[in-house]
Design an enzyme around this catalytic site. Structure first.
Site, short mmCIF file in Angstrom:
data_model
loop_
_atom_site.label_atom_id
_atom_site.label_comp_id
_atom_site.label_asym_id
_atom_site.label_seq_id
_atom_site.Cartn_x
_atom_site.Cartn_y
_atom_site.Cartn_z
N CYS A 9 0.88 -1.15 -0.01
CA CYS A 9 0.29 -0.02 0.19
C CYS A 9 0.95 1.31 0.02
CB CYS A 9 -0.97 -0.01 1.25
SG CYS A 9 -1.90 -1.46 1.35
C1 BEZ Z 1 0.53 -4.43 1.96
O1 BEZ Z 1 -0.05 -3.56 1.40
O2 BEZ Z 1 1.71 -4.82 1.75
C2 BEZ Z 1 -0.39 -5.81 2.18
C3 BEZ Z 1 -1.74 -5.49 3.05
C4 BEZ Z 1 -2.30 -6.60 3.32
C5 BEZ Z 1 -1.71 -7.84 3.13
C6 BEZ Z 1 -0.56 -7.94 2.61
C7 BEZ Z 1 0.02 -6.92 2.09
#
Ligand code: BEZ
Length: 212
Positions: A45
């Site tokens: 994210c």
């Molecule tokens: C991420 O944004 O890195 C992420 C968010 C939830 C689960 C796995 C990765």
């Protein structure tokens, strides 16, 4: 029921990193990219929100406003944007909706319980100035999205809304387009496509991009 292409999307008022925000008022006459992410302070994210901030001039050029969302609250979002600026080389220059009560997530069907019961999936909604839904995408939490692809789709939508063409596989702005099959009258074809067209098959006719 899930939103479908062509539906008028629901309005809402919700808190954001820029304060309380009414969606329709904020959207005005712009195109909108509304995208959800699972959680603040997560690696994928962080890269996505930074990439969208860097692409802001491209969105502006197309009269598109972007807005992000996750089920975290605005204090959490405000804490995280500092990390995004520090690590991604660009300040977050668009609002992030806070949705701890899942009001927007429920309205837009962004929680898919068999993937995760509490977190929003990576949804994307492209919404036109009439507030109609023009594209949806759903990506898993483990896969970051390709935002240049969204710009490509917006280019296609804005072109095909105004000319009797569609855009072929892997089309990029400036490439040849296909003429919509409904258009058959030779006089109308001549008038609409003064640069000419090539008949590959009666149903597959290529023409230079009409607005170039
Ligand atoms: C991420 O944004 O890195 C992420 C968010 C939830 C689960 C796995 C990765």
């Amino acid at each position: 029921m899930a939103l479908r292409l062509g539906d008028v999307v629901p309005d809402f008022t919700q808190d954001s990193t820029e304060g309380p925000l009414n969606f329709y008022e904020w959207a005005g006459d712009s195109w909108i990219v509304l995208f959800s992410h699972p959680k603040d302070f997560t690696p994928v994210c962080t890269t996505e929100l930074g990439a969208v901030a860097r692409l802001k001039p491209e969105f502006d050029q197309r009269n598109v406003k972007v807005i992000a969302l996750s089920v975290d609250d605005s204090d959490s979002h405000r804490g995280w944007v500092g990390d995004i600026e520090e690590t991604q080389g660009c300040a977050v220059n668009y609002p992030i909706l806070a949705d701890p009560d899942r009001k927007v997530a429920d309205l837009y069907d962004m929680i898919h319980p068999n993937a995760n019961n509490t977190l929003t999936v990576r949804s994307v909604f492209i919404i036109d100035p009439a507030k109609k839904l023009r594209l949806t995408l759903t990506y898993p939490a483990s896969t970051g999205r390709n935002f240049p692809e969204l710009l490509r789709v917006i280019d296609s939508l804005q072109l095909t809304d105004n000319y009797s063409v569609a855009t072929p596989v892997n089309w990029q702005d400036g490439d040849d387009c296909v003429i919509v099959p409904a258009l058959q009258d030779p006089e109308v074809l001549k008038e609409k496509f003064p640069k000419g067209y090539t008949v590959v098959k009666p149903y597959l006719r290529m023409t230079p991009q009409p607005n170039r």
